[in-house]
Design a protein around this motif. Sequence first.
Motif, mmCIF file in Angstrom:
data_model
loop_
_atom_site.group_PDB
_atom_site.id
_atom_site.type_symbol
_atom_site.label_atom_id
_atom_site.label_comp_id
_atom_site.label_asym_id
_atom_site.label_seq_id
_atom_site.Cartn_x
_atom_site.Cartn_y
_atom_site.Cartn_z
ATOM 1 N N HIS A 50 -11.744 6.649 -2.685
ATOM 2 C CA HIS A 50 -11.933 5.228 -2.955
ATOM 3 C C HIS A 50 -12.174 4.388 -1.704
ATOM 4 O O HIS A 50 -11.658 4.698 -0.629
ATOM 5 C CB HIS A 50 -10.717 4.665 -3.703
ATOM 6 C CG HIS A 50 -10.538 5.282 -5.042
ATOM 7 N ND1 HIS A 50 -9.613 6.277 -5.279
ATOM 8 C CD2 HIS A 50 -11.168 5.065 -6.216
ATOM 9 C CE1 HIS A 50 -9.687 6.644 -6.548
ATOM 10 N NE2 HIS A 50 -10.624 5.920 -7.136
ATOM 11 N N ARG A 51 -12.918 3.305 -1.931
ATOM 12 C CA ARG A 51 -13.063 2.239 -0.937
ATOM 13 C C ARG A 51 -12.521 0.972 -1.592
ATOM 14 O O ARG A 51 -13.019 0.533 -2.622
ATOM 15 C CB ARG A 51 -14.524 2.030 -0.546
ATOM 16 C CG ARG A 51 -14.704 0.874 0.452
ATOM 17 C CD ARG A 51 -16.154 0.607 0.763
ATOM 18 N NE ARG A 51 -16.827 0.133 -0.442
ATOM 19 C CZ ARG A 51 -18.103 0.378 -0.725
ATOM 20 N NH1 ARG A 51 -18.847 1.104 0.080
ATOM 21 N NH2 ARG A 51 -18.641 -0.096 -1.836
ATOM 22 N N TYR A 52 -11.494 0.398 -1.001
ATOM 23 C CA TYR A 52 -10.903 -0.854 -1.461
ATOM 24 C C TYR A 52 -11.450 -1.965 -0.575
ATOM 25 O O TYR A 52 -11.385 -1.865 0.649
ATOM 26 C CB TYR A 52 -9.379 -0.800 -1.353
ATOM 27 C CG TYR A 52 -8.778 0.340 -2.146
ATOM 28 C CD1 TYR A 52 -8.380 0.146 -3.462
ATOM 29 C CD2 TYR A 52 -8.632 1.606 -1.578
ATOM 30 C CE1 TYR A 52 -7.837 1.192 -4.200
ATOM 31 C CE2 TYR A 52 -8.092 2.652 -2.307
ATOM 32 C CZ TYR A 52 -7.703 2.439 -3.614
ATOM 33 O OH TYR A 52 -7.177 3.480 -4.337
ATOM 34 N N SER A 53 -11.983 -3.013 -1.192
ATOM 35 C CA SER A 53 -12.618 -4.075 -0.418
ATOM 36 C C SER A 53 -12.112 -5.443 -0.833
ATOM 37 O O SER A 53 -11.894 -5.702 -2.022
ATOM 38 C CB SER A 53 -14.139 -4.054 -0.621
ATOM 39 O OG SER A 53 -14.694 -2.831 -0.225
ATOM 40 N N LEU A 54 -11.967 -6.309 0.152
ATOM 41 C CA LEU A 54 -11.709 -7.718 -0.093
ATOM 42 C C LEU A 54 -12.793 -8.483 0.654
ATOM 43 O O LEU A 54 -12.789 -8.549 1.886
ATOM 44 C CB LEU A 54 -10.320 -8.139 0.383
ATOM 45 C CG LEU A 54 -9.960 -9.589 0.081
ATOM 46 C CD1 LEU A 54 -9.828 -9.805 -1.442
ATOM 47 C CD2 LEU A 54 -8.673 -9.995 0.781
ATOM 48 N N THR A 126 -4.525 -1.026 -1.620
ATOM 49 C CA THR A 126 -4.790 -0.290 -2.857
ATOM 50 C C THR A 126 -4.316 -1.042 -4.099
ATOM 51 O O THR A 126 -4.497 -0.571 -5.215
ATOM 52 C CB THR A 126 -4.141 1.110 -2.830
ATOM 53 O OG1 THR A 126 -2.720 0.961 -2.759
ATOM 54 C CG2 THR A 126 -4.654 1.924 -1.640
ATOM 55 N N LYS A 127 -3.731 -2.217 -3.895
ATOM 56 C CA LYS A 127 -3.233 -3.016 -5.012
ATOM 57 C C LYS A 127 -3.734 -4.454 -4.853
ATOM 58 O O LYS A 127 -3.521 -5.076 -3.809
ATOM 59 C CB LYS A 127 -1.705 -2.989 -5.031
ATOM 60 C CG LYS A 127 -1.080 -3.704 -6.200
ATOM 61 C CD LYS A 127 0.431 -3.530 -6.174
ATOM 62 C CE LYS A 127 1.121 -4.155 -7.352
ATOM 63 N NZ LYS A 127 0.965 -5.577 -7.463
ATOM 64 N N ARG A 128 -4.372 -4.973 -5.892
ATOM 65 C CA ARG A 128 -4.851 -6.360 -5.877
ATOM 66 C C ARG A 128 -3.651 -7.301 -5.812
ATOM 67 O O ARG A 128 -2.643 -7.092 -6.484
ATOM 68 C CB ARG A 128 -5.688 -6.611 -7.131
ATOM 69 C CG ARG A 128 -6.279 -7.989 -7.202
ATOM 70 C CD ARG A 128 -7.241 -8.120 -8.353
ATOM 71 N NE ARG A 128 -6.555 -7.960 -9.623
ATOM 72 C CZ ARG A 128 -7.159 -7.863 -10.782
ATOM 73 N NH1 ARG A 128 -8.468 -7.845 -10.851
ATOM 74 N NH2 ARG A 128 -6.472 -7.739 -11.891
ATOM 75 N N SER A 129 -3.772 -8.343 -5.016
ATOM 76 C CA SER A 129 -2.696 -9.311 -4.862
ATOM 77 C C SER A 129 -2.302 -9.914 -6.206
ATOM 78 O O SER A 129 -3.157 -10.316 -6.996
ATOM 79 C CB SER A 129 -3.125 -10.439 -3.917
ATOM 80 O OG SER A 129 -2.124 -11.437 -3.857
ATOM 81 N N SER A 130 -1.008 -10.010 -6.431
ATOM 82 C CA SER A 130 -0.510 -10.646 -7.650
ATOM 83 C C SER A 130 -0.091 -12.092 -7.374
ATOM 84 O O SER A 130 0.399 -12.778 -8.270
ATOM 85 C CB SER A 130 0.680 -9.852 -8.210
ATOM 86 O OG SER A 130 1.729 -9.821 -7.263
ATOM 87 N N ARG A 131 -0.297 -12.553 -6.147
ATOM 88 C CA ARG A 131 0.123 -13.915 -5.794
ATOM 89 C C ARG A 131 -0.964 -14.962 -6.030
ATOM 90 O O ARG A 131 -0.714 -16.152 -5.841
ATOM 91 C CB ARG A 131 0.598 -13.968 -4.348
ATOM 92 C CG ARG A 131 1.850 -13.135 -4.139
ATOM 93 C CD ARG A 131 2.510 -13.438 -2.830
ATOM 94 N NE ARG A 131 1.675 -13.024 -1.698
ATOM 95 C CZ ARG A 131 1.795 -13.513 -0.468
ATOM 96 N NH1 ARG A 131 2.687 -14.452 -0.207
ATOM 97 N NH2 ARG A 131 1.020 -13.071 0.506
ATOM 98 N N ILE A 132 -2.156 -14.521 -6.432
ATOM 99 C CA ILE A 132 -3.198 -15.474 -6.804
ATOM 100 C C ILE A 132 -3.779 -15.032 -8.147
ATOM 101 O O ILE A 132 -3.565 -13.902 -8.591
ATOM 102 C CB ILE A 132 -4.308 -15.609 -5.737
ATOM 103 C CG1 ILE A 132 -5.224 -14.399 -5.724
ATOM 104 C CG2 ILE A 132 -3.717 -15.862 -4.351
ATOM 105 C CD1 ILE A 132 -6.506 -14.631 -4.949
#
Length: 145
Positions: A50-54, A126-132
Amino acid sequence: MTMEGFHSTFFSFGNSGNVAADWEHHFTSYDPRSWDEEGDGVLQFFESPHRYSLTVVHNAKFGFLLNYSVRNLDEKSTPESAYSIGKKSQLANFKEVVEGSFYPTGCFVTPSTAWKAVEDFLANPTKRSSRIDWIDESILSWPEM
């Protein structure tokens, strides 16, 4: 999380990699001119397959648009792609915010909100932010180009 597997396309911001302290002041002491000079960029973390990108898109008028995505490099698929939500009422309002690129103005967030997602990505990509708040890319009504 170690810097191994971490990559940034930013030219001068965060030169130490994924050290949050090197990124924080770009959001908490927001200066639109320095962002205009730096331009947009992508923070990436690679963990096979996987490639995780922001992706971080800046516009002085609207703020920051974030796109979190996960790409399976073996299968050449993107099982997850979501955009930040700033104003739900503006999610169908697309504007050319970067030359040649149209985005929903409702996906732009403040610098302090953007920092929460960037900080979380730097700590655990590897985990999308849950703060937004996020909206799945497939739900957005992208205009035909």
